[in-house]
Design an enzyme around this catalytic site. Structure first.
Site, PDB file in Angstrom:
ATOM      1  N   SER A  55      -9.406  47.496  -0.613  1.00 22.46           N
ATOM      2  CA  SER A  55     -10.341  46.505  -1.155  1.00 22.46           C
ATOM      3  C   SER A  55     -11.380  47.092  -2.116  1.00 22.46           C
ATOM      4  O   SER A  55     -11.762  46.424  -3.084  1.00 22.46           O
ATOM      5  CB  SER A  55     -11.030  45.735  -0.019  1.00 22.46           C
ATOM      6  OG  SER A  55     -11.769  46.604   0.817  1.00 22.46           O
ATOM      7  N   ARG A  79       2.454  35.179 -13.382  1.00 23.38           N
ATOM      8  CA  ARG A  79       2.753  35.072 -11.952  1.00 23.38           C
ATOM      9  C   ARG A  79       1.916  36.062 -11.143  1.00 23.38           C
ATOM     10  O   ARG A  79       1.850  35.945  -9.911  1.00 23.38           O
ATOM     11  CB  ARG A  79       4.244  35.311 -11.707  1.00 23.38           C
ATOM     12  CG  ARG A  79       5.113  34.167 -12.227  1.00 23.38           C
ATOM     13  CD  ARG A  79       6.586  34.485 -12.158  1.00 23.38           C
ATOM     14  NE  ARG A  79       7.367  33.376 -12.670  1.00 23.38           N
ATOM     15  CZ  ARG A  79       8.637  33.473 -13.052  1.00 23.38           C
ATOM     16  NH1 ARG A  79       9.259  34.630 -12.976  1.00 23.38           N
ATOM     17  NH2 ARG A  79       9.287  32.427 -13.513  1.00 23.38           N
ATOM     18  N   ARG A  81      -1.246  36.573 -10.052  1.00 28.39           N
ATOM     19  CA  ARG A  81      -2.310  35.571 -10.022  1.00 28.39           C
ATOM     20  C   ARG A  81      -3.715  36.152 -10.005  1.00 28.39           C
ATOM     21  O   ARG A  81      -4.675  35.499 -10.397  1.00 28.39           O
ATOM     22  CB  ARG A  81      -2.103  34.651  -8.816  1.00 28.39           C
ATOM     23  CG  ARG A  81      -0.828  33.825  -8.918  1.00 28.39           C
ATOM     24  CD  ARG A  81      -0.576  33.034  -7.646  1.00 28.39           C
ATOM     25  NE  ARG A  81       0.608  32.213  -7.762  1.00 28.39           N
ATOM     26  CZ  ARG A  81       1.843  32.639  -7.563  1.00 28.39           C
ATOM     27  NH1 ARG A  81       2.033  33.903  -7.236  1.00 28.39           N
ATOM     28  NH2 ARG A  81       2.882  31.826  -7.680  1.00 28.39           N
ATOM     29  N   GLN A  88      -3.373  32.853 -26.748  1.00 21.85           N
ATOM     30  CA  GLN A  88      -3.313  32.078 -27.993  1.00 21.85           C
ATOM     31  C   GLN A  88      -2.616  30.743 -27.737  1.00 21.85           C
ATOM     32  O   GLN A  88      -1.518  30.690 -27.196  1.00 21.85           O
ATOM     33  CB  GLN A  88      -2.547  32.863 -29.054  1.00 21.85           C
ATOM     34  CG  GLN A  88      -2.493  32.188 -30.406  1.00 21.85           C
ATOM     35  CD  GLN A  88      -1.642  32.969 -31.394  1.00 21.85           C
ATOM     36  OE1 GLN A  88      -0.465  33.225 -31.155  1.00 21.85           O
ATOM     37  NE2 GLN A  88      -2.252  33.356 -32.504  1.00 21.85           N
ATOM     38  N   ALA A 222      -8.148  47.190 -10.376  1.00 22.02           N
ATOM     39  CA  ALA A 222      -7.269  48.334 -10.112  1.00 22.02           C
ATOM     40  C   ALA A 222      -6.247  48.042  -9.020  1.00 22.02           C
ATOM     41  O   ALA A 222      -5.091  48.474  -9.094  1.00 22.02           O
ATOM     42  CB  ALA A 222      -8.108  49.553  -9.739  1.00 22.02           C
ATOM     43  N   ARG A 232       6.582  45.907 -12.026  1.00 25.41           N
ATOM     44  CA  ARG A 232       7.021  45.775 -13.411  1.00 25.41           C
ATOM     45  C   ARG A 232       7.384  47.081 -14.097  1.00 25.41           C
ATOM     46  O   ARG A 232       8.003  47.055 -15.166  1.00 25.41           O
ATOM     47  CB  ARG A 232       5.941  45.054 -14.231  1.00 25.41           C
ATOM     48  CG  ARG A 232       5.583  43.671 -13.681  1.00 25.41           C
ATOM     49  CD  ARG A 232       6.779  42.737 -13.637  1.00 25.41           C
ATOM     50  NE  ARG A 232       6.365  41.393 -13.221  1.00 25.41           N
ATOM     51  CZ  ARG A 232       7.162  40.336 -13.199  1.00 25.41           C
ATOM     52  NH1 ARG A 232       8.438  40.456 -13.546  1.00 25.41           N
ATOM     53  NH2 ARG A 232       6.714  39.144 -12.802  1.00 25.41           N
TER      54      ARG A 232
END
Length: 324
Positions: A55, A79, A81, A88, A222, A232
């Protein structure tokens, strides 16, 4: 694709370490922040990582300017969130002026498919422009045509097919007209045009493809970035967002290397977590090269095109030779 780290929490590792220490201390927060050194902050962050106390990482924020990515990538990245996005708008921006498209890397070596893709994109551009122009013209005609047509001399063969704005200009309805009434009418049309243009944009955009480019400002803390990199940077992520993730990783690693020491795909830190969905081509440390070149981040087989300056990892792919 262009990615820039435009802002981040000042002294992010010191901020995170102070927040964490405060949980276990009766000292004042300001005193803790003023007394803790960079080395102490790094040591404490490493301890936090081992404890799983995450945290405090949420106090460090990083803001990126991202340009030249597809709307398909936008659908994926939003996604995540726990982030803030300013994107844009295709509603307020006329994409006809900026129409381009992001070609997926898959098509680079498929000439016949690439040709078909380019044809589809040009068709989308054509229909976007046509629909947008027609929407604007229909609205203006509804508002002004019946009242003004008696004043038109129609110096064109087919006034019904000539754009209404063109009819106005051909008949002297301009901002520089010597006729005050015509100038006022031109101003009235111009005001309506700005309103109608938004209606045209928001409806015509329905034909724009996922490959249409966009740009955004995005902020993540972070903790969320570590999650983002885990998902990703993985080889199973689509190539475009994987490239973005590695670029972002490189940028934040330059300014907060201890915070992101355990970031990246899960295979970097104890093995792949994808189970039967694994790609079988995991990343791992090249320890020998890492020890020799601590300030270089290298990815073999790298579509990621990393941008870092003082990054601290050397990565290779298990399915590639060390000399690749």
């Amino acid at each position: 694709m262009k990615v820039q780290l435009i802002s981040y929490t000042s002294q992010p590792e010191k901020v995170v370490a102070t927040a964490a220490k405060l949980c276990y201390s009766n000292s004042k927060a300001t005193d803790l922040f003023g007394s803790i050194t960079i080395d102490e902050a790094s040591s404490f962050i490493e301890k936090l990582s081992k404890m799983g106390h995450q945290s405090p990482l949420e106090h460090a924020n990083f803001t990126f300017a991202i340009e030249g990515v597809s709307r398909s990538l936008l659908a994926q990245i939003t996604r995540h969130r726990i982030a803030s996005f300013s994107v844009q708008s295709q509603r307020y921006v006329n994409m006809d002026d900026k129409f381009d498209y992001i070609t997926p890397a898959y098509f680079d070596n498929e000439i016949d498919l690439n040709l078909g893709f380019d044809t589809a994109m040009e068709s989308a551009k054509k229909w976007y422009t046509l629909l947008r122009d027609q929407i604007i013209d229909k609205y203006l005609r509804k508002l002004f045509y019946n009242d003004l047509k008696k004043d038109f001399t129609y110096p064109v063969d087919d006034p019904e097919q000539t754009p209404f704005i063109t009819l106005l200009e051909l008949n002297g309805f301009t901002k520089d007209s010597e006729d005050e009434e015509k100038r006022n009418i031109y101003k009235a049309v111009s005001r309506q045009y700005r309103y109608i243009e938004k209606i045209a944009n928001e409806n015509a955009r329905a034909v724009l493809p996922n490959a249409c480019p966009t740009q955004m400002i995005m902020t993540m803390n972070a903790r969320e970035l570590i999650h983002f990199f885990k998902e990703r940077c993985c080889n199973r992520a689509q190539e475009e967002i994987r490239e973005l993730a590695w670029r972002m990783f490189s940028l934040v690693n330059d300014v907060a290397p201890t915070l992101f020491a355990n970031a990246g795909p899960s295979c970097l830190h104890g093995g792949c977590k994808e189970g039967p969905m694994t790609c079988g081509k995991t990343y791992k440390f090249n320890i020998q090269e890492y020890n020799l070149n601590r300030n270089i981040l290298r990815l073999s087989n790298a579509p990621e095109m990393l941008q870092g300056r003082e990054t601290q990892r050397i990565l290779i792919r298990e399915d590639l030779k060390d000399d690749d």
